[in-house]
Each structure stands twice: as structure tokens, then as C-alpha cells.
Design an enzyme around this catalytic site. Structure first.
Site, short mmCIF file in Angstrom:
data_model
loop_
_atom_site.label_atom_id
_atom_site.label_comp_id
_atom_site.label_asym_id
_atom_site.label_seq_id
_atom_site.Cartn_x
_atom_site.Cartn_y
_atom_site.Cartn_z
CG HIS A 92 57.88 69.08 -9.79
ND1 HIS A 92 58.09 69.39 -11.11
CD2 HIS A 92 59.11 68.86 -9.26
CE1 HIS A 92 59.39 69.35 -11.38
NE2 HIS A 92 60.03 69.03 -10.27
CG ASN A 140 62.85 69.05 -14.42
OD1 ASN A 140 61.74 68.72 -14.00
ND2 ASN A 140 63.84 69.37 -13.62
CE1 TYR A 181 62.50 61.85 -7.51
CE2 TYR A 181 60.32 62.34 -8.36
CZ TYR A 181 61.65 62.66 -8.24
OH TYR A 181 62.13 63.78 -8.84
FE1 HDE Z 1 62.05 65.59 -8.39
N1 HDE Z 1 60.83 65.23 -6.84
N2 HDE Z 1 63.64 65.50 -7.16
N3 HDE Z 1 63.33 66.13 -9.89
N4 HDE Z 1 60.53 65.74 -9.62
C1 HDE Z 1 59.48 65.18 -6.90
O1 HDE Z 1 58.14 63.51 -5.93
C2 HDE Z 1 63.63 64.95 -5.93
C3 HDE Z 1 64.67 66.27 -9.81
C4 HDE Z 1 60.58 65.91 -10.96
O2 HDE Z 1 54.30 65.40 -11.79
C5 HDE Z 1 58.86 64.68 -5.63
O3 HDE Z 1 56.01 62.86 -6.27
C6 HDE Z 1 64.96 64.87 -5.41
C7 HDE Z 1 65.27 66.31 -11.10
C8 HDE Z 1 59.24 65.99 -11.49
O4 HDE Z 1 54.13 64.28 -9.92
C9 HDE Z 1 60.07 64.35 -4.76
C10 HDE Z 1 65.77 65.42 -6.36
C11 HDE Z 1 64.23 66.21 -11.96
C12 HDE Z 1 58.40 65.86 -10.39
C13 HDE Z 1 61.23 64.74 -5.65
C14 HDE Z 1 64.94 65.78 -7.45
C15 HDE Z 1 63.02 66.10 -11.19
C16 HDE Z 1 59.23 65.70 -9.25
C17 HDE Z 1 57.83 65.59 -5.05
C18 HDE Z 1 67.26 65.63 -6.31
C19 HDE Z 1 64.27 66.24 -13.49
C20 HDE Z 1 56.89 65.93 -10.41
C21 HDE Z 1 56.50 64.98 -5.37
C22 HDE Z 1 68.00 64.45 -6.26
C23 HDE Z 1 65.01 65.14 -14.06
C24 HDE Z 1 56.28 64.63 -10.77
C25 HDE Z 1 56.81 63.68 -5.91
C26 HDE Z 1 54.79 64.78 -10.83
C27 HDE Z 1 58.73 65.50 -7.97
C28 HDE Z 1 62.48 64.57 -5.28
C29 HDE Z 1 65.44 66.43 -8.60
C30 HDE Z 1 61.73 65.99 -11.81
C31 HDE Z 1 60.13 65.02 -3.41
C32 HDE Z 1 65.35 64.32 -4.07
C33 HDE Z 1 66.75 66.41 -11.42
C34 HDE Z 1 58.85 66.19 -12.93
O5 HDE Z 1 60.17 62.99 -4.49
#
Ligand code: HDE
Length: 717
Positions: free
Chosen positions: A83, A156, A370
Site C-alpha cells: 500500500h 480494502n 501494523y
Molecule cells: Fe494490510 N498491511 N496486511 N491488509 N493493509 C499494511 O501497514 C498486513 C490486509 C491494508 O493507507 C501495512 O501501515 C498483513 C488485508 C491497508 O496506510 C502492514 C496482512 C487488508 C493498508 C500490513 C494484511 C489490508 C495496509 C503496511 C495479512 C484488507 C494501508 C503499511 C494478515 C482488510 C493502510 C502499514 C494505509 C497496510 C500488514 C492483509 C488492508 C505491513 C500482515 C486483509 C488498507 O502492516
């Protein structure tokens, strides 16, 4: 020592003078602030480094230069690991009605209350500088600054996910991002590693159907839905828990572009989505979504066909209707992109009293990730001190010190319990007001395993596909064919087809046909029998849920000198009445002189204003103008693309020769001749269906592969 290369500034009056390179500078004076160092020391010369002699070496004594360069060298922070490319805006959430029977969350306690909010939309796979229209899932993250702390709904624009367990996330993202030995492709899943991984991970199949649909090429961030994805809990004051899925429903309805348009948009305007949102907010057309809740209890969860803890499954709206409980309005762009959009730290674990988690293994993993990622990205434990991340409600705790500590507690007590008493003793926990974890009972051995019901990977993928209109199904087929067409390893292509055979045989055959696969492989072994009895869910289709009108959309009118001023005015009036925008495109950016002699400014020169920028077009040259346009190659693209992308096309009679020249057969129901003033309103009314999809249906059907299966050895991960 002033010399020929060192301008002498004056601090008395603002005045212009030339720097060494001849550029003009304004010195300070009056109400113009004086340039200073970070330490506040006024700067006399910001053009020339301190040297020993006019042609001599630089002196280390130049602390202004050293500070300036030092700071510049450290301007970047790591981009988000996923992202990375995002766009944020401020706004508010307004509660429609108290929800106290369901949750004690303060944000839902009072009708009409407004809670400050910040939303960030993003693509997942591309780097920070990647184009907006990449085929990709969009992040939809909302920070709600409630009176009981920050609540982040980090969702999402797709309600399901690729994997069921967070332990697979690094693998998924490694596979999806650019390949490590070459650093490409950028912002694209159309490559071997991605399809290799997902084809060895059958639980991805449902998400792949969404990813290959038009959901991943939204027309605007304003025109897409958002989903919390996981099942969460809402908990009321009595401690009663209700399961919930969060939905954001866009006020302006949903809309996507077609793939060929997305490809061209990325070249024409790589910032198309962010520019669109920025422009809408600046114009006062504030993007808006309603928050919808799907509420259900244990009994429903037990009776549901799938496990509500499985993030690769959704609950059809037809089964559990959505209750709309408030609206999110984005009404302010950021003051500073870095400070706000880049530094905002969303965290799934940011919930408030009255909101709680479930055991979804993806969510549980996210709750760890996160916080961890912010430390890396923002560089220390005090990132919540940054204004964009700080709560807007009172807060008090004994956490202290660390890099960049801005909010430092006063007083002697920095621990508790303490016996200093009263205000001197600092904050105390509150069993009454504080967050209480829902006391769900848990039992079972420690193990690495998934519930049996998680193993059905195809039934809902099939349900999604059969819920799409024929046009949308065609787009899904094309997207699979495009992406797999970029895959070098034939075994990976076949493996994907073997999964698609469990989704829909005709889909698999059509994709295989487009890939030139002569004989279909055997269907992948399904761990559970695929359910073919799940009914279509119309809510899953974009085209079955068109917005009520054309508001928020843009018509691009191709005009020339002599264009009919009356018709142009009528078109503008009709679009204004609809809440839509008119942008003019002309042979040059200098504007045109219309038929009534008036000079009209235009928004785009033709070469910089292709029709992909618009939702519909009007081709309104004068007869002479048409002759000129016919000589410009960009005209052919403008016209042919608008036609191929199924856009509604209004036109003057003089435009006829341009259609001929572009090889566009005028006359289908997507064309509207503008002759009288009333035709403009008729055109706008036609635009309400967004695209004239019948044009696409008129194309010849895709080739199909033979349905006699060829044996295929399956590699399973
Ligand atoms: Fe994320 N995801 N994600 N994700 N995600 C990040 O956190 C993660 C997942 C989502 O505008 C990171 O600050 C794991 C699903 C958004 O700043 C990180 C898993 C969904 C954003 C991270 C998922 C998301 C992130 C990277 C699997 C939808 C951007 C930067 C378990 C429900 C937020 C950060 C923004 C960002 C980890 C899966 C949505 C690395 C481990 C499912 C919208 O922490």
C-alpha cells in the site's frame, strides 16, 4: 565579500536580483518571512556555498549548507511495504442514529454527531511512484478520531482476501511485487511469481475472481466500495456481542473503467485517481460513503455455509442485509502530503470500547503487523505524537521518552499504582469506561491447523462469477487471459485453468482458448465438493448496481473555432443540472473562438486530453474545425477510444467525417446527435447508464479450448 557570482541581498525592501545562474530571487522584507536555518538563524545568502576564493574549495564552516544538505539527505522514510502508493483526505463521520442496543462505542451514541476522520486510499502492490490505474486491489483505510480513542477500519475495496492465514502474507506479497532478480514488473500481478504462488494456493481462487474483475480498475476512488473484510464484534454496555462486517457504500455509486482504458490512463495521467479526488474536494463535490453494517449472531454464524472467520469468504448481502448507520464525508485535502498521507499510521488493533476482534487468523496476524511496521517506517515509538496520528480526545498515560517525544507528561508520578493522590498521581484505569475484551470462551490444543470449513475454495468463487453480468464476465475472462499471457511457464497457466474449471467450465474454456491452450487440463482436485447451488448475488455486480444519475462524472467535449456556442451552453447547462462536469478539449490550449464570436478557454489541448480522461464525450467541431482535426492523429485516438470504451458520444453533424476517418461506424444507440438545445439533456440522460455496453456485446465471441480434458500433474503447495 561580494563578487560577481555572489549577489548582495538587502533586508530592508523586497527586491529582485539575480543569482549566479541568472535566476531571479526575491529578498525578504515587509511581511515576507526571513529565510532561516532550522535553528532560526537568519540566512543572508541561499544561492552560494561558502568558498575560499571565488573559484576555491567549499569550506566546512558553512553550517547553513551542511544543515540544508543533511536534512535533504534524510527526507525519505521507508515507503509502506504494501500500500505504498496512497492518497488521503480529511473529513468526518456522521452518525445516523444511536446504536446503543448493539454497541457501547461512543461514536454511535448520538444521532447526528460528527467525528473527525482521515481516509487513505491506496494500491497494494506498486511502489510509491507507480501509476494509479494499475490493476490492483485498493486499500480503503479510515481513521476515526472518536471521543474514546482512534478507531481504524483498515479495509480494502474487495470484501475477501487472497489468503486465510497471516503467516502466508509475506509469501503472497513477495510473489505479487516485482520479481527480486530483476525489479519488475512494477505494480502488476501479471507475471510468473504471482500466478505460480496463487495457483499453488487454491484458497486464493475467490479473490482472484474479484482481482480479475473491473473492481481492480475503479474509475475513481470516489466510486468504489470499501470493506472491513474480517468479521469483527460490536459489544454493547451489557457485554452482549454481535458479529459485524463493515461496508462503505459510495454515494455516487460504483464505476470502473475498462482495461484498455486503464492502460492508456496510466500513460495519459498516472495520477488520475488522486487528481480526481483532489479536484472533487476542491470543487466542493465531497466524496461520500455510507457505513453499512452486516450484523449477525452466533446462531447465524453456525448456520452459515462457510466459516465467518475465513477471510476468503463473504456473506451475501441478500442473506444478511446491510444496515446503513452513518456517512463518511471527505471535505478537506491535506495541507502537507508527507505529514498527513505519508505519516498516517493505520493499525487494525486500534479499536475503541464497543468494538472487538474475532479469531479470524488473518486479522489476528494483522493486529501484530501494523504496530510493528510503524516502528520501521516512522522510526520510533512516538509516532502517535504526530498530529495525524494523535487522538483528538483527551489521553493520559505513563509512557514516556523515546525518540522525538512531543507530548511529555508533567509532574512527578510516572508509574502506577502510586500514592501521590489526586491530580498529582496521574491517570487511573477505569473498569467502567475502559476497553474490556469480550470474554469469548476458548478451548483446544495448541496446533497449526485450519478449520475444516475453510477448505471450500471454489463455491463462492463460482457464486461471484455467476453474479456478474455477461459484460463483466467477459472482462474477467479477458483479464485472466491478459495476466496469464504474461506468464512464461506453461505449467502455471495450466494450473490456473485447472482451478477455473472448478469455478465455471465455460470460463475456464474461454480463458484457455484465449491462451491458445488446445486441450483443457483436468480440474484441480477440490478438497470439498464445489457447491453449485449458491444463488447469484446481484449485489456483487458493478453493472447491476448503477448509480442513479451521472453526477460526479465528466464529459469531455472536443471543440474548435466556430463550435456552436448555443449547443455548448446547452450541454454545460444540462451537465450542471445533473451535477456533472464539462471539460473542453481543443486543437491547442489557447482556447477557441466559438460561433458567436466569444472566446472560450479550454481545459486540455487535444494531444494532452485523450478521451480516456472522460466518462463520455461530445465531438462538436465546426465544419472547418473538423477539417483541421482530421489532420491531427490524436483526433483518431480520441474518437476511436471513446467508441471502443463504449462511451456515450454526442456529436455535431460536422463530426461525421472524423468518425469515418477513425473507422468508427456511427449509428449505434450510444451516439446522440446534438442539433437542438433539448438534445443536450437527452444526451445526459443517456449517460446515466455510464457506458453503452451493447457495443461490446456486438464483438465476436472469444475462441474456446476443447473441453476434452488433458491430464495435468498438479503441484500442490
Ligand atoms: Fe494490510 N498491511 N496486511 N491488509 N493493509 C499494511 O501497514 C498486513 C490486509 C491494508 O493507507 C501495512 O501501515 C498483513 C488485508 C491497508 O496506510 C502492514 C496482512 C487488508 C493498508 C500490513 C494484511 C489490508 C495496509 C503496511 C495479512 C484488507 C494501508 C503499511 C494478515 C482488510 C493502510 C502499514 C494505509 C497496510 C500488514 C492483509 C488492508 C505491513 C500482515 C486483509 C488498507 O502492516
Amino acid at each position: 565579500m561580494p563578487g560577481p557570482r555572489q549577489p548582495k541581498p538587502s533586508h530592508d525592501e523586497p527586491q529582485n536580483h539575480r543569482g549566479a545562474g541568472g535566476e531571479i530571487h526575491q529578498t525578504s522584507g515587509g511581511d515576507v518571512p526571513v529565510l532561516t536555518t532550522q535553528q532560526g538563524m537568519p540566512v543572508a545568502d541561499d544561492q552560494n556555498i561558502l568558498r575560499a576564493g571565488v573559484r576555491g574549495p567549499a569550506l566546512i564552516e558553512d553550517s547553513h549548507f551542511r544543515e540544508k544538505i543533511f536534512h535533504f539527505d534524510h527526507e525519505r522514510i521507508p515507503e509502506r511495504v504494501v500500500h505504498a502508493r496512497g492518497f488521503g483526505a480529511h473529513g468526518f463521520f456522521e452518525t445516523y442514529e444511536p446504536l446503543t442496543e448493539i454497541t457501547r462505542a461512543d461514536i454511535f451514541a448520538r444521532k447526528g454527531e460528527r467525528t473527525p476522520a482521515f481516509a487513505r486510499f491506496s494500491t497494494v502492490v506498486g511502489n510509491k511512484g507507480s501509476p494509479d490505474l494499475a490493476r490492483d486491489v485498493r486499500g480503503f483505510a479510515v481513521k476515526l478520531y472518536t471521543q474514546e480513542g482512534n478507531w481504524d477500519i483498515v479495509g480494502n475495496n474487495i470484501p475477501v482476501f487472497f489468503i486465510q492465514d497471516a503467516i502466508k502474507f509475506p509469501d503472497l506479497i513477495h510473489a505479487a511485487k516485482d520479481e527480486p532478480d530483476r525489479g519488475f514488473p512494477q505494480a502488476a500481478t501479471a507475471h510468473d511469481n504471482f500466478w505460480d504462488f496463487v495457483s499453488l494456493t487454491p484458497e486464493s481462487t475467490h479473490m482472484l475472481m474479484w482481482a480479475m474483475s473491473d473492481r481492480t480498475i475503479p474509475r475513481s476512488l470516489r466510486f468504489m466500495e470499501g470493506f472491513g473484510v474480517h468479521t469483527f464484534r460490536l459489544v454493547n454496555a451489557e457485554g452482549r456481542s454481535t458479529f459485524v462486517k463493515f461496508h462503505w457504500k459510495p454515494k455516487r455509486g460504483m464505476q470502473s473503467v475498462v482495461w484498455n482504458e486503464a492502460v492508456k490512463l496510466n500513460g495519459a495521467d498516472a495520477d488520475f485517481h488522486r487528481r480526481d479526488m483532489w479536484a472533487a474536494i476542491q470543487a466542493g463535490d465531497y466524496p461520500e460513503w455510507e457505513l453499512g453494517l452486516q450484523l449477525f449472531d452466533e446462531a447465524f454464524a453456525e448456520s452459515f455455509d462457510f466459516d465467518v472467520l475465513d477471510a476468503t469468504k463473504l456473506i451475501p448481502e441478500e442473506l444478511v442485509p446491510i444496515r446503513r448507520v452513518g456517512r463518511l464525508v471527505l471535505d478537506r485535502v491535506v495541507d502537507n502530503f508527507f505529514a498527513e498521507t505519508e505519516q498516517v499510521a493505520f493499525m487494525t488493533q486500534n479499536v475503541v470500547p464497543g468494538v472487538d476482534f474475532t479469531n479470524d487468523p488473518l486479522l489476528q496476524g494483522r493486529n501484530f503487523s501494523y504496530l510493528d511496521t510503524q516502528l520501521k517506517r516512522l522510526g520510533g515509538p512516538n509516532f502517535v505524537h504526530l498530529p495525524i496520528n494523535a487522538p483528538k480526545c483527551p489521553f493520559a498515560h505513563f509512557q514516556q521518552d523515546g525518540h522525538m517525544a512531543f507530548h511529555n507528561p508533567k509532574g512527578r508520578a510516572n508509574y502506577e499504582p502510586n500514592s501521590w493522590g489526586g491530580a498529582l498521581g496521574g491517570p487511573r484505569e477505569s473498569p467502567r469506561r475502559g476497553f474490556v475484551t469480550h470474554p469469548a470462551e476458548e478451548a483446544g490444543g495448541k496446533l497449526r491447523a485450519r478449520p475444516e470449513a475453510f477448505a471450500d475454495h471454489y463455491s463462492q468463487a463460482r457464486q461471484f462469477y455467476i453474479s456478474q453480468t455477461k459484460v463483466e464476465q467477459g472482462h474477467i475472462r479477458d483479464a485472466f487471459a491478459f495476466e496469464l499471457g504474461k506468464v512464461e511457464n506453461p505449467a502455471v497457466r495450466l494450473r490456473v485453468i485447472s482451478h477455473l474449471l472448478n469455478v465455471d467450465a465455460a470460463l475456464a474454456a474461454a480463458v484457455a482458448g484465449k491462451l491458445g491452450i488446445a486441450r483443457l487440463p483436468a480440474a484441480a482436485e477440490a478438497a470439498r465438493v464445489v457447491r453449485t447451488d449458491l444463488p447469484p448475488s446481484p449485489a456483487l455486480s458493478l453493472l447491476s448496481n448503477l448509480p442513479p444519475d451521472f453526477s460526479g462524472r465528466t464529459v469531455g467535449a472536443l471543440v474548435t473555432d466556430g463550435s456552436d456556442a448555443v449547443l455548448l451552453k446547452a450541454l454545460r447547462t444540462a451537465l450542471d443540472a445533473e451535477g456533472a462536469t464539462l471539460e473542453l478539449v481543443a486543437p491547442t490550449i489557447a482556447g477557441i473562438v466559438a460561433s458567436d464570436g466569444s472566446t472560450i478557454a479550454v481545459h486540455h489541448a487535444l494531444v494532452a486530453g485523450p478521451s480516456v480522461l472522460f466518462d463520455a464525450v461530445a465531438i462538436l467541431p465546426s465544419a472547418e474545425g473538423a477539417t483541421l482535426l482530421a489532420l491531427m492523429p490524436a483526433t483518431r485516438d480520441f474518437v476511436a477510444d471513446a467508441f471502443a470504451h463504449c462511451k456515450f458520444i454526442a456529436h455535431s453533424d460536422a463530426a461525421g467525417m472524423l468518425f469515418d476517418k477513425a473507422g468508427v461506424p456511427i449509428g449505434d444507440g450510444g451516439f446522440v446527435a446534438l442539433r437542438a438545445k433539448t438534445d443536450a439533456a437527452a444526451f445526459v440522460a443517456r449517460c446515466r447508464t455510464m457506458r453503452f455496453w451493447e457495443r461490446e456485446a456486438a464483438l465476436p465471441p472469444p475462441p474456446k479450448a476443447s473441453t476434452h480434458p488433458a491430464p495435468l500433474r498438479q503441484k500442490r503447495g
